[in-house]
Design a protein around this motif. Structure first.
Motif, PDB file in Angstrom:
ATOM      1  N   TRP A  88       0.797  -1.211   0.000  1.00  0.00           N
ATOM      2  CA  TRP A  88       0.000   0.000   0.000  1.00  0.00           C
ATOM      3  C   TRP A  88       0.834   1.268   0.000  1.00  0.00           C
ATOM      4  O   TRP A  88       0.495   2.233  -0.665  1.00  0.00           O
ATOM      5  N   ARG A  89       1.898   1.307   0.756  1.00  0.00           N
ATOM      6  CA  ARG A  89       2.716   2.525   0.833  1.00  0.00           C
ATOM      7  C   ARG A  89       3.275   2.882  -0.538  1.00  0.00           C
ATOM      8  O   ARG A  89       3.193   4.026  -0.983  1.00  0.00           O
ATOM      9  N   ALA A  90       3.837   1.899  -1.228  1.00  0.00           N
ATOM     10  CA  ALA A  90       4.412   2.158  -2.555  1.00  0.00           C
ATOM     11  C   ALA A  90       3.320   2.542  -3.558  1.00  0.00           C
ATOM     12  O   ALA A  90       3.523   3.434  -4.394  1.00  0.00           O
ATOM     13  N   ALA A  91       2.164   1.883  -3.469  1.00  0.00           N
ATOM     14  CA  ALA A  91       1.064   2.190  -4.384  1.00  0.00           C
ATOM     15  C   ALA A  91       0.575   3.626  -4.174  1.00  0.00           C
ATOM     16  O   ALA A  91       0.359   4.369  -5.137  1.00  0.00           O
ATOM     17  N   LEU A  92       0.408   4.011  -2.916  1.00  0.00           N
ATOM     18  CA  LEU A  92      -0.053   5.368  -2.631  1.00  0.00           C
ATOM     19  C   LEU A  92       0.983   6.410  -3.050  1.00  0.00           C
ATOM     20  O   LEU A  92       0.632   7.481  -3.543  1.00  0.00           O
ATOM     21  N   ARG A  93       2.269   6.088  -2.871  1.00  0.00           N
ATOM     22  CA  ARG A  93       3.324   7.029  -3.267  1.00  0.00           C
ATOM     23  C   ARG A  93       3.290   7.268  -4.775  1.00  0.00           C
ATOM     24  O   ARG A  93       3.330   8.410  -5.241  1.00  0.00           O
ATOM     25  N   GLN A 120      -8.385   3.429   5.532  1.00  0.00           N
ATOM     26  CA  GLN A 120      -8.983   3.927   6.772  1.00  0.00           C
ATOM     27  C   GLN A 120     -10.035   2.943   7.285  1.00  0.00           C
ATOM     28  O   GLN A 120     -10.122   2.693   8.489  1.00  0.00           O
ATOM     29  N   ARG A 121     -10.814   2.371   6.371  1.00  0.00           N
ATOM     30  CA  ARG A 121     -11.826   1.376   6.774  1.00  0.00           C
ATOM     31  C   ARG A 121     -11.164   0.126   7.352  1.00  0.00           C
ATOM     32  O   ARG A 121     -11.630  -0.432   8.342  1.00  0.00           O
ATOM     33  N   GLN A 122     -10.090  -0.313   6.714  1.00  0.00           N
ATOM     34  CA  GLN A 122      -9.367  -1.478   7.227  1.00  0.00           C
ATOM     35  C   GLN A 122      -8.792  -1.180   8.612  1.00  0.00           C
ATOM     36  O   GLN A 122      -8.820  -2.045   9.493  1.00  0.00           O
ATOM     37  N   ALA A 123      -8.275   0.039   8.781  1.00  0.00           N
ATOM     38  CA  ALA A 123      -7.728   0.423  10.089  1.00  0.00           C
ATOM     39  C   ALA A 123      -8.833   0.422  11.145  1.00  0.00           C
ATOM     40  O   ALA A 123      -8.629  -0.053  12.268  1.00  0.00           O
ATOM     41  N   LEU A 124      -9.995   0.928  10.782  1.00  0.00           N
ATOM     42  CA  LEU A 124     -11.117   0.948  11.718  1.00  0.00           C
ATOM     43  C   LEU A 124     -11.559  -0.476  12.070  1.00  0.00           C
ATOM     44  O   LEU A 124     -11.830  -0.777  13.238  1.00  0.00           O
ATOM     45  N   ASP A 125     -11.597  -1.361  11.065  1.00  0.00           N
ATOM     46  CA  ASP A 125     -11.954  -2.760  11.320  1.00  0.00           C
ATOM     47  C   ASP A 125     -10.947  -3.414  12.268  1.00  0.00           C
ATOM     48  O   ASP A 125     -11.331  -4.117  13.200  1.00  0.00           O
ATOM     49  N   ARG A 126      -9.679  -3.181  12.018  1.00  0.00           N
ATOM     50  CA  ARG A 126      -8.661  -3.745  12.902  1.00  0.00           C
ATOM     51  C   ARG A 126      -8.798  -3.197  14.316  1.00  0.00           C
ATOM     52  O   ARG A 126      -8.630  -3.921  15.288  1.00  0.00           O
ATOM     53  N   PHE A 127      -9.080  -1.906  14.401  1.00  0.00           N
ATOM     54  CA  PHE A 127      -9.247  -1.286  15.722  1.00  0.00           C
ATOM     55  C   PHE A 127     -10.423  -1.911  16.455  1.00  0.00           C
ATOM     56  O   PHE A 127     -10.334  -2.225  17.641  1.00  0.00           O
ATOM     57  N   GLY A 130      -9.747  -5.016  18.100  1.00  0.00           N
ATOM     58  CA  GLY A 130      -8.795  -4.935  19.197  1.00  0.00           C
ATOM     59  C   GLY A 130      -7.342  -4.912  18.782  1.00  0.00           C
ATOM     60  O   GLY A 130      -6.452  -5.031  19.624  1.00  0.00           O
ATOM     61  N   ASP A 131      -7.068  -4.744  17.509  1.00  0.00           N
ATOM     62  CA  ASP A 131      -5.693  -4.722  17.007  1.00  0.00           C
ATOM     63  C   ASP A 131      -5.246  -3.275  16.796  1.00  0.00           C
ATOM     64  O   ASP A 131      -5.200  -2.780  15.676  1.00  0.00           O
ATOM     65  N   LEU A 132      -4.924  -2.598  17.897  1.00  0.00           N
ATOM     66  CA  LEU A 132      -4.516  -1.191  17.803  1.00  0.00           C
ATOM     67  C   LEU A 132      -3.214  -1.024  17.024  1.00  0.00           C
ATOM     68  O   LEU A 132      -3.142  -0.152  16.147  1.00  0.00           O
ATOM     69  N   PRO A 133      -2.165  -1.816  17.276  1.00  0.00           N
ATOM     70  CA  PRO A 133      -0.929  -1.638  16.493  1.00  0.00           C
ATOM     71  C   PRO A 133      -1.147  -1.814  14.989  1.00  0.00           C
ATOM     72  O   PRO A 133      -0.588  -1.072  14.180  1.00  0.00           O
ATOM     73  N   GLY A 134      -1.976  -2.796  14.613  1.00  0.00           N
ATOM     74  CA  GLY A 134      -2.266  -2.993  13.194  1.00  0.00           C
ATOM     75  C   GLY A 134      -3.019  -1.826  12.587  1.00  0.00           C
ATOM     76  O   GLY A 134      -2.754  -1.419  11.454  1.00  0.00           O
ATOM     77  N   ALA A 135      -3.952  -1.268  13.359  1.00  0.00           N
ATOM     78  CA  ALA A 135      -4.714  -0.107  12.878  1.00  0.00           C
ATOM     79  C   ALA A 135      -3.794   1.099  12.717  1.00  0.00           C
ATOM     80  O   ALA A 135      -3.875   1.826  11.718  1.00  0.00           O
ATOM     81  N   LEU A 139      -2.757   3.315   9.335  1.00  0.00           N
ATOM     82  CA  LEU A 139      -2.880   4.775   9.267  1.00  0.00           C
ATOM     83  C   LEU A 139      -1.552   5.421   8.907  1.00  0.00           C
ATOM     84  O   LEU A 139      -1.513   6.436   8.216  1.00  0.00           O
ATOM     85  N   ALA A 140      -0.459   4.827   9.359  1.00  0.00           N
ATOM     86  CA  ALA A 140       0.861   5.371   9.025  1.00  0.00           C
ATOM     87  C   ALA A 140       1.141   5.256   7.532  1.00  0.00           C
ATOM     88  O   ALA A 140       1.857   6.078   6.962  1.00  0.00           O
ATOM     89  N   VAL A 141       0.570   4.231   6.900  1.00  0.00           N
ATOM     90  CA  VAL A 141       0.750   4.062   5.450  1.00  0.00           C
ATOM     91  C   VAL A 141       0.147   5.241   4.703  1.00  0.00           C
ATOM     92  O   VAL A 141       0.724   5.746   3.751  1.00  0.00           O
ATOM     93  N   ILE A 142      -1.003   5.689   5.148  1.00  0.00           N
ATOM     94  CA  ILE A 142      -1.666   6.813   4.485  1.00  0.00           C
ATOM     95  C   ILE A 142      -0.777   8.037   4.589  1.00  0.00           C
ATOM     96  O   ILE A 142      -0.513   8.693   3.603  1.00  0.00           O
ATOM     97  N   GLY A 143      -0.322   8.347   5.788  1.00  0.00           N
ATOM     98  CA  GLY A 143       0.667   9.346   6.124  1.00  0.00           C
ATOM     99  C   GLY A 143       0.935  10.501   5.180  1.00  0.00           C
ATOM    100  O   GLY A 143       1.993  11.092   5.244  1.00  0.00           O
ATOM    101  N   ARG A 144       0.041  10.825   4.289  1.00  0.00           N
ATOM    102  CA  ARG A 144       0.270  11.954   3.386  1.00  0.00           C
ATOM    103  C   ARG A 144       0.367  13.244   4.174  1.00  0.00           C
ATOM    104  O   ARG A 144       1.197  14.091   3.926  1.00  0.00           O
ATOM    105  N   SER A 145      -0.496  13.377   5.143  1.00  0.00           N
ATOM    106  CA  SER A 145      -0.476  14.550   5.998  1.00  0.00           C
ATOM    107  C   SER A 145      -0.156  14.080   7.414  1.00  0.00           C
ATOM    108  O   SER A 145      -0.946  13.407   8.042  1.00  0.00           O
ATOM    109  N   GLU A 146       1.024  14.418   7.882  1.00  0.00           N
ATOM    110  CA  GLU A 146       1.449  13.983   9.210  1.00  0.00           C
ATOM    111  C   GLU A 146       0.463  14.447  10.281  1.00  0.00           C
ATOM    112  O   GLU A 146       0.156  13.721  11.208  1.00  0.00           O
TER     113      GLU A 146
END
Length: 166
Positions: A88-93, A120-127, A130-135, A139-146
């Motif tokens: 995802w990071r490379a694709a978004l870049r 964002q939806r996947q992050a919300l599903d992971r959250f 109960g998978d906070l680190p995965g979520a 979100l860090a992958v999106i990271g376009r705006s810090e």
């Protein structure tokens, strides 16, 4: 006694000018070859070569030519391939580079937004599972705006803390 004129400086000047001429001619020839190589690489599915050739062509067009549309097509195809491979990071870049280039088309911005929304939806599903680190990782992958990413991460951490306290 008169100074004798040497032929050596003229010889070196001739060699230098000849080499510069050959270098410029080779660069011009390579610039003319690249559009065909880009089309060939894109048609055969060699997207890495396609991107490499298109970046070379962009660098060689220093006299004001526009960015080739082939480069946009290569970036578009490679970004879609990376997305399918869950890189995802490379694709978004690549998609972000495409959106901010002269080769961008109308649907490129929409595609970038759809991919970010899907993450964002996947992050919300992971959250919610109960998978906070995965979520937070998604979100860090999106990271376009810090600022935007850190704000979302803070909200997730607070919500997770509240969830754990219940």
């Amino acid at each position: 006694m008169a100074l004798r004129r040497h032929r050596l400086p003229r010889f070196w000047l001739g060699i230098t000018l000849g080499l510069v001429t050959v270098g410029i001619g080779a660069t011009f020839w390579w610039e003319r070859q690249l559009p065909g190589r880009i089309a060939q690489a894109a048609a055969s599915g060699q997207l890495d070569a396609c991107l490499r050739y298109s970046e070379q062509l962009e660098a060689l067009r220093w006299l004001g030519d526009s960015v080739p549309r082939e480069q946009g097509q290569c970036r578009r195809l490679k970004a879609a391939q990376l997305w399918r491979q869950q890189q995802w990071r490379a694709a978004l870049r690549l998609q972000w580079q495409l959106v901010n280039s002269q080769a961008a088309e109308a649907g490129d911005q929409r595609q970038l937004e759809q991919w970010e929304l899907a993450l964002q939806r996947q992050a919300l599903d992971r959250f919610q599972q109960g998978d906070l680190p995965g979520a937070l990782e998604l979100l860090a992958v999106i990271g376009r705006s810090e600022e935007h990413t850190s704000e979302l991460q803070s909200q997730f951490r607070i919500s997770y803390a509240v969830f754990c306290l219940k």
